[in-house]
Design a protein around this motif. Structure first.
Motif, PDB file in Angstrom:
ATOM      1  N   PRO A   1      39.530 -14.506  32.895  1.00 29.10           N
ATOM      2  CA  PRO A   1      38.484 -14.371  32.268  1.00 29.10           C
ATOM      3  C   PRO A   1      36.971 -14.303  32.677  1.00 29.10           C
ATOM      4  O   PRO A   1      37.006 -12.562  31.814  1.00 29.10           O
ATOM      5  CB  PRO A   1      38.089 -16.573  32.041  1.00 29.10           C
ATOM      6  N   GLU A   2      36.462 -13.662  33.025  1.00 27.76           N
ATOM      7  CA  GLU A   2      35.804 -13.040  33.515  1.00 27.76           C
ATOM      8  C   GLU A   2      35.913 -11.382  33.494  1.00 27.76           C
ATOM      9  O   GLU A   2      35.290 -10.443  33.552  1.00 27.76           O
ATOM     10  CB  GLU A   2      34.677 -13.447  34.574  1.00 27.76           C
ATOM     11  N   MET A   3      36.816 -11.167  34.407  1.00 29.58           N
ATOM     12  CA  MET A   3      37.528  -9.996  34.328  1.00 29.58           C
ATOM     13  C   MET A   3      37.891  -9.184  33.556  1.00 29.58           C
ATOM     14  O   MET A   3      37.222  -8.019  32.976  1.00 29.58           O
ATOM     15  CB  MET A   3      38.796  -9.683  36.067  1.00 29.58           C
ATOM     16  N   LEU A   4      38.462 -10.035  32.809  1.00 34.07           N
ATOM     17  CA  LEU A   4      39.209  -9.142  31.322  1.00 34.07           C
ATOM     18  C   LEU A   4      37.665  -9.296  30.514  1.00 34.07           C
ATOM     19  O   LEU A   4      37.608  -8.230  29.536  1.00 34.07           O
ATOM     20  CB  LEU A   4      39.843 -10.466  30.413  1.00 34.07           C
ATOM     21  N   GLN A   5      36.629  -9.810  30.709  1.00 43.23           N
ATOM     22  CA  GLN A   5      35.367 -10.084  29.699  1.00 43.23           C
ATOM     23  C   GLN A   5      34.728  -9.116  29.802  1.00 43.23           C
ATOM     24  O   GLN A   5      34.388  -7.877  28.932  1.00 43.23           O
ATOM     25  CB  GLN A   5      34.676 -11.346  29.954  1.00 43.23           C
ATOM     26  N   THR A   6      34.401  -8.547  31.757  1.00 43.46           N
ATOM     27  CA  THR A   6      33.955  -7.821  32.352  1.00 43.46           C
ATOM     28  C   THR A   6      34.624  -6.654  31.197  1.00 43.46           C
ATOM     29  O   THR A   6      34.176  -5.045  30.735  1.00 43.46           O
ATOM     30  CB  THR A   6      33.431  -7.320  32.912  1.00 43.46           C
ATOM     31  N   ALA A   7      36.036  -6.135  31.642  1.00 44.52           N
ATOM     32  CA  ALA A   7      36.250  -4.227  31.203  1.00 44.52           C
ATOM     33  C   ALA A   7      36.586  -4.466  29.728  1.00 44.52           C
ATOM     34  O   ALA A   7      36.650  -2.981  29.705  1.00 44.52           O
ATOM     35  CB  ALA A   7      37.979  -5.163  31.818  1.00 44.52           C
ATOM     36  N   HIS A   8      36.958  -5.811  28.999  1.00 46.16           N
ATOM     37  CA  HIS A   8      36.589  -5.070  27.789  1.00 46.16           C
ATOM     38  C   HIS A   8      35.661  -4.886  27.162  1.00 46.16           C
ATOM     39  O   HIS A   8      36.052  -4.081  26.007  1.00 46.16           O
ATOM     40  CB  HIS A   8      37.513  -6.901  27.255  1.00 46.16           C
ATOM     41  N   GLY A   9      34.426  -5.494  27.587  1.00 48.03           N
ATOM     42  CA  GLY A   9      33.019  -5.264  27.262  1.00 48.03           C
ATOM     43  C   GLY A   9      32.595  -3.565  27.462  1.00 48.03           C
ATOM     44  O   GLY A   9      31.964  -3.082  26.769  1.00 48.03           O
ATOM     45  N   SER A  10      33.202  -3.441  28.910  1.00 45.85           N
ATOM     46  CA  SER A  10      32.675  -2.030  29.686  1.00 45.85           C
ATOM     47  C   SER A  10      33.215  -1.278  28.793  1.00 45.85           C
ATOM     48  O   SER A  10      33.086   0.112  28.617  1.00 45.85           O
ATOM     49  CB  SER A  10      32.628  -2.267  30.561  1.00 45.85           C
ATOM     50  N   LEU A  11      34.983  -1.322  27.733  1.00 48.58           N
ATOM     51  CA  LEU A  11      34.993  -0.085  27.328  1.00 48.58           C
ATOM     52  C   LEU A  11      34.400  -0.328  25.884  1.00 48.58           C
ATOM     53  O   LEU A  11      34.985   0.864  25.355  1.00 48.58           O
ATOM     54  CB  LEU A  11      36.749  -0.682  27.468  1.00 48.58           C
ATOM     55  N   THR A  12      34.390  -1.512  25.565  1.00 48.91           N
ATOM     56  CA  THR A  12      34.473  -1.219  23.836  1.00 48.91           C
ATOM     57  C   THR A  12      32.977  -1.081  23.376  1.00 48.91           C
ATOM     58  O   THR A  12      32.160  -0.549  23.764  1.00 48.91           O
ATOM     59  CB  THR A  12      34.929  -2.966  23.587  1.00 48.91           C
ATOM     60  N   VAL A  13      32.171  -2.152  23.785  1.00 48.22           N
ATOM     61  CA  VAL A  13      30.525  -1.998  24.126  1.00 48.22           C
ATOM     62  C   VAL A  13      29.892  -1.025  24.572  1.00 48.22           C
ATOM     63  O   VAL A  13      28.975  -0.043  24.327  1.00 48.22           O
ATOM     64  CB  VAL A  13      30.362  -3.502  23.887  1.00 48.22           C
ATOM     65  N   GLY A  14      29.914  -1.203  26.362  1.00 43.16           N
ATOM     66  CA  GLY A  14      29.626   0.137  26.980  1.00 43.16           C
ATOM     67  C   GLY A  14      30.037   1.413  26.361  1.00 43.16           C
ATOM     68  O   GLY A  14      29.164   2.191  26.348  1.00 43.16           O
ATOM     69  N   VAL A  15      31.034   1.686  26.292  1.00 46.22           N
ATOM     70  CA  VAL A  15      31.863   3.009  27.075  1.00 46.22           C
ATOM     71  C   VAL A  15      31.912   3.741  25.550  1.00 46.22           C
ATOM     72  O   VAL A  15      31.773   5.158  24.634  1.00 46.22           O
ATOM     73  CB  VAL A  15      32.490   3.413  27.454  1.00 46.22           C
ATOM     74  N   ASP A  16      32.106   2.275  24.520  1.00 50.75           N
ATOM     75  CA  ASP A  16      33.582   2.661  23.371  1.00 50.75           C
ATOM     76  C   ASP A  16      34.232   4.203  23.391  1.00 50.75           C
ATOM     77  O   ASP A  16      34.608   4.893  22.358  1.00 50.75           O
ATOM     78  CB  ASP A  16      32.012   3.556  22.329  1.00 50.75           C
TER      79      ASP A  16
END
Length: 323
Positions: free
Chosen positions: A124-139
């Protein structure tokens, strides 16, 4: 129920397993029978008294997976497989280091999977952070070149897996040359040995600089990561493995190169949509994605699990099963 309790900040030896009453959910809350939970650096910060919020005594743990026992508000049916994360877990309310936990319904994400609980507990937290970093963070977009600074961390490994699924070229870093092959095995196209100054090495691989970078080490390496990034590229500050939280005498014009964008990412359960979690678990079950688990522990081994997290000797996610 058995639960891990911290009475006051300290080292791993302040983690004590105790018998506590099973918590009672109120409307808007969910009682979860916990099967497994992952360990996170933020829990280490809280254990040391470094967190910006929280109180003691406390059952720590910002995430857990298991099944719904009760949801008085009717948000979930009993028996539903769920992940719980964030929402004050393990800081302001008791968290996932227990056989049962009560959390806000807004912190719960449902899923369906036949994977082992020890695998599910890592996600959960690993995927949330990775997914968010790639989408919201870096796009990040297909065809981009992405630098993952801190590639052997659990979030770094998850970023590699997700990025490769999206057709992104990945450059990952590690301080330990013996871990380079592991990074390649999960999908990294290039591995750079992190000496603390890698911008020139990254630009040999990507002469114009990378399109995006996920910074997981901390503020001490951030300026160098910015120098490795292309004009109009984006760096997402998503982690602090080195526990260095601030940049002394921060002067933006000296730290941020012209045209490079600096942002940050930290998310909540709402930033992990149920379809994203389900799709990832389905991909793992199909063998097209992997969960980077370093070791699985029993609840009674929680002290040793935290010792192992502190020394940083293991690459990947540490998971604890409760039964």
């Amino acid at each position: 129920m058995r639960a891990v309790v911290i009475d006051a900040p300290g080292g791993p030896d302040v983690l004590h397993i105790r018998e506590l009453p099973v918590p009672v959910p109120m409307p808007g809350q969910v009682l979860i029978r916990v099967e497994a939970f992952g360990l996170n650096r933020s829990e280490l910060h809280f254990l040391r008294g470094m967190g910006h919020s929280g109180s003691f005594p406390r059952v720590p743990g910002i995430e857990a997976v298991g099944t719904v026992e009760r949801a008085p508000g009717g948000e979930f049916v009993a028996g539903t497989q769920v992940a719980a994360l964030m929402g004050g877990m393990g800081r302001d309310i008791d968290g996932g280091y227990a056989e049962y936990t009560v959390v806000p319904a807004s912190s719960v994400v449902p899923f369906r999977s036949d994977l082992e609980w020890s695998v599910l507990g890592a996600v959960p937290e690993m995927l949330q952070t990775a997914h968010g970093s790639l989408t919201v963070g870096v796009d990040a977009r297909r065809g981009d070149t992405l630098l993952i600074r801190g590639g052997t961390s659990s979030v770094g490994l998850a970023c590699i897996v997700l990025a490769k699924q999206q057709g992104i070229t990945v450059i990952a870093t590690t301080r330990n040359p013996s871990r380079a092959e592991h990074l390649r095995s999960v999908g990294a196209d290039e591995v750079v040995i992190d000496t603390g100054s890698i911008a020139d090495s990254v630009r040999v691989i990507a002469p114009g600089g990378v399109n995006g970078a996920v910074e997981l080490i901390g503020t001490d390496t951030l300026p160098d990561t910015l120098r490795a990034t292309a004009v109009h590229g984006t760096v997402s500050f998503s982690g602090m493995l080195a526990d260095v939280w601030t940049i002394p005498d921060f002067y933006p014009m000296a730290v941020i190169p012209n045209g490079v964008r600096l942002t940050a990412y930290s998310g909540e359960a709402s930033d992990l949509p149920a379809p994203v979690l389900q799709a990832f678990l389905d991909a793992v079950a199909a063998g097209t994605a992997s969960v980077p688990i370093a070791k699985v522990y029993r609840l009674e081994d929680i002290v040793q699990a935290h010792v192992d997290m502190e020394d940083g000797a293991r690459s990947g996610k540490l998971v604890v099963t409760t039964r």
